[in-house]
Design a protein around this motif. Structure first.
Motif, PDB file in Angstrom:
ATOM      1  N   ARG A  94      -4.882  -3.900   4.489  1.00  0.00           N
ATOM      2  CA  ARG A  94      -6.187  -4.551   4.432  1.00  0.00           C
ATOM      3  C   ARG A  94      -6.415  -5.427   5.664  1.00  0.00           C
ATOM      4  O   ARG A  94      -7.486  -5.369   6.291  1.00  0.00           O
ATOM      5  CB  ARG A  94      -6.290  -5.404   3.166  1.00  0.00           C
ATOM      6  N   SER A  95      -5.419  -6.200   6.039  1.00  0.00           N
ATOM      7  CA  SER A  95      -5.546  -7.081   7.197  1.00  0.00           C
ATOM      8  C   SER A  95      -5.755  -6.274   8.478  1.00  0.00           C
ATOM      9  O   SER A  95      -6.563  -6.649   9.340  1.00  0.00           O
ATOM     10  CB  SER A  95      -4.301  -7.960   7.336  1.00  0.00           C
ATOM     11  N   PHE A  96      -5.046  -5.165   8.604  1.00  0.00           N
ATOM     12  CA  PHE A  96      -5.142  -4.332   9.802  1.00  0.00           C
ATOM     13  C   PHE A  96      -6.536  -3.723   9.930  1.00  0.00           C
ATOM     14  O   PHE A  96      -7.144  -3.766  11.019  1.00  0.00           O
ATOM     15  CB  PHE A  96      -4.079  -3.232   9.765  1.00  0.00           C
ATOM     16  N   ILE A  97      -7.073  -3.166   8.851  1.00  0.00           N
ATOM     17  CA  ILE A  97      -8.395  -2.538   8.906  1.00  0.00           C
ATOM     18  C   ILE A  97      -9.480  -3.577   9.178  1.00  0.00           C
ATOM     19  O   ILE A  97     -10.399  -3.338   9.964  1.00  0.00           O
ATOM     20  CB  ILE A  97      -8.691  -1.775   7.603  1.00  0.00           C
ATOM     21  N   GLU A  98      -9.366  -4.732   8.552  1.00  0.00           N
ATOM     22  CA  GLU A  98     -10.349  -5.792   8.796  1.00  0.00           C
ATOM     23  C   GLU A  98     -10.266  -6.289  10.241  1.00  0.00           C
ATOM     24  O   GLU A  98     -11.288  -6.571  10.863  1.00  0.00           O
ATOM     25  CB  GLU A  98     -10.148  -6.930   7.800  1.00  0.00           C
ATOM     26  N   ALA A 121     -11.005  -2.718  -0.748  1.00  0.00           N
ATOM     27  CA  ALA A 121     -11.087  -2.729  -2.214  1.00  0.00           C
ATOM     28  C   ALA A 121      -9.898  -1.995  -2.830  1.00  0.00           C
ATOM     29  O   ALA A 121      -9.318  -2.446  -3.835  1.00  0.00           O
ATOM     30  CB  ALA A 121     -12.396  -2.089  -2.670  1.00  0.00           C
ATOM     31  N   PHE A 122      -9.537  -0.867  -2.243  1.00  0.00           N
ATOM     32  CA  PHE A 122      -8.369  -0.111  -2.708  1.00  0.00           C
ATOM     33  C   PHE A 122      -7.107  -0.964  -2.594  1.00  0.00           C
ATOM     34  O   PHE A 122      -6.305  -1.025  -3.529  1.00  0.00           O
ATOM     35  CB  PHE A 122      -8.233   1.164  -1.868  1.00  0.00           C
ATOM     36  N   CYS A 123      -6.946  -1.642  -1.465  1.00  0.00           N
ATOM     37  CA  CYS A 123      -5.760  -2.473  -1.247  1.00  0.00           C
ATOM     38  C   CYS A 123      -5.695  -3.614  -2.259  1.00  0.00           C
ATOM     39  O   CYS A 123      -4.606  -3.960  -2.740  1.00  0.00           O
ATOM     40  CB  CYS A 123      -5.757  -3.023   0.172  1.00  0.00           C
ATOM     41  N   GLU A 124      -6.831  -4.198  -2.573  1.00  0.00           N
ATOM     42  CA  GLU A 124      -6.847  -5.290  -3.543  1.00  0.00           C
ATOM     43  C   GLU A 124      -6.345  -4.804  -4.907  1.00  0.00           C
ATOM     44  O   GLU A 124      -5.608  -5.518  -5.601  1.00  0.00           O
ATOM     45  CB  GLU A 124      -8.258  -5.858  -3.678  1.00  0.00           C
ATOM     46  N   MET A 125      -6.711  -3.593  -5.293  1.00  0.00           N
ATOM     47  CA  MET A 125      -6.235  -3.026  -6.556  1.00  0.00           C
ATOM     48  C   MET A 125      -4.727  -2.813  -6.518  1.00  0.00           C
ATOM     49  O   MET A 125      -4.030  -3.085  -7.499  1.00  0.00           O
ATOM     50  CB  MET A 125      -6.956  -1.712  -6.848  1.00  0.00           C
ATOM     51  N   VAL A 126      -4.222  -2.337  -5.389  1.00  0.00           N
ATOM     52  CA  VAL A 126      -2.776  -2.129  -5.253  1.00  0.00           C
ATOM     53  C   VAL A 126      -2.043  -3.466  -5.342  1.00  0.00           C
ATOM     54  O   VAL A 126      -1.012  -3.577  -6.011  1.00  0.00           O
ATOM     55  CB  VAL A 126      -2.446  -1.416  -3.926  1.00  0.00           C
ATOM     56  N   ILE A 127      -2.579  -4.476  -4.670  1.00  0.00           N
ATOM     57  CA  ILE A 127      -1.965  -5.810  -4.699  1.00  0.00           C
ATOM     58  C   ILE A 127      -1.866  -6.320  -6.134  1.00  0.00           C
ATOM     59  O   ILE A 127      -0.849  -6.895  -6.536  1.00  0.00           O
ATOM     60  CB  ILE A 127      -2.773  -6.792  -3.834  1.00  0.00           C
ATOM     61  N   GLN A 128      -2.907  -6.083  -6.909  1.00  0.00           N
ATOM     62  CA  GLN A 128      -2.931  -6.573  -8.291  1.00  0.00           C
ATOM     63  C   GLN A 128      -2.036  -5.771  -9.218  1.00  0.00           C
ATOM     64  O   GLN A 128      -1.455  -6.317 -10.165  1.00  0.00           O
ATOM     65  CB  GLN A 128      -4.377  -6.548  -8.821  1.00  0.00           C
ATOM     66  N   GLU A 129      -1.921  -4.472  -8.981  1.00  0.00           N
ATOM     67  CA  GLU A 129      -1.214  -3.595  -9.918  1.00  0.00           C
ATOM     68  C   GLU A 129       0.243  -3.321  -9.560  1.00  0.00           C
ATOM     69  O   GLU A 129       1.029  -2.909 -10.410  1.00  0.00           O
ATOM     70  CB  GLU A 129      -1.944  -2.248 -10.027  1.00  0.00           C
TER      71      GLU A 129
END
Length: 222
Positions: free
Chosen positions: A203-207, A181-189
């Motif tokens: 995000r890909s690495f953690i998943e 979720a944190f990464c998604e915010m960074v990607i957007q901002e």
């Protein structure tokens, strides 16, 4: 497990440790000239390029001084403020059923601190930040995977398996609960493609880590 026997689990643990360590450094502070050199390593830069984030190649070709200044401004805007920014702390993003999230020093902060200290690791005397900063949690995983590597080198499969279980538990209870979720915010901002690419990679690495832990169990062949 059959597939693990064809690999070098110690080398694999070290590779994971290196990734956690580099990500921890990237999120800990503004990019330094030394860190920029690591980022421009063909292997890491190649990983970013594979993500096909528009503009990453052009950005990394800028003169070093200009690039460092641009990245410093972006890091401050994204993660420090003083205006609206994305807090890099678990307690802000980890949506808990008890409602104790969305703030600094929430329940997840306390739990992360207890988890880390329970393994015998501690914070350096000069560390003034919070225990659930993304860089701290990644550095913790870096240390766990180093312990796993050492166990494999000592041919101690039981200890290596125990390390894997701790890693799995921390990913399940902490990292996977908030890092995507944190990464998604960074990607957007993010305005610069570098931090977009790093967030996608993170995000890909953690998943992937979570999937591998679930697939392999403790990662130790019987």
């Amino acid at each position: 497990m059959a597939d693990i026997e064809t690999k070098d689990p110690g080398a694999e643990a070290r590779h994971r440790s290196d990734i956690y360590g580099l990500l921890a450094t990237i999120y800990r502070q503004e990019i330094t000239s030394d860190l920029l050199g690591q980022i421009k390593d063909p292997q890491f830069l190649g990983a970013l390029s594979v993500l096909e984030v528009e503009g990453i190649d052009g950005l990394m070709q800028k003169p070093a001084a200009e690039l460092l200044e641009d990245l410093a401004v972006e890091y401050t805007r994204l993660f420090l403020g003083p205006g609206k920014h994305i807090s890099p702390h678990e307690s802000v993003h980890h949506q808990r059923e008890d409602g104790q999230w969305g703030m600094l020093w929430g329940a997840s902060t306390v739990e992360a601190k207890k988890f880390i200290e329970a393994t015998g690791l501690s914070y350096t005397d000069d560390y003034k930040g919070m225990p659930d900063h993304i860089s701290v949690e990644f550095e913790f995983m870096q240390q766990l995977t180093l312990r796993e590597e050492q166990a494999w080198k000592a041919a101690d499969a039981a200890r290596a398996g125990a390390c894997r279980q701790v890693e799995k538990k921390f990913i399940e209870e902490h990292l996977i609960r908030w890092v995507p979720a944190f990464c998604e915010m960074v990607i957007q901002e993010a305005e610069l493609p570098f931090y977009q690419a790093v967030a996608i990679l993170t995000r890909s690495f953690i998943e992937f880590e979570m999937k591998e832990m679930n697939r392999n169990g403790d990662g130790v062949s019987s």
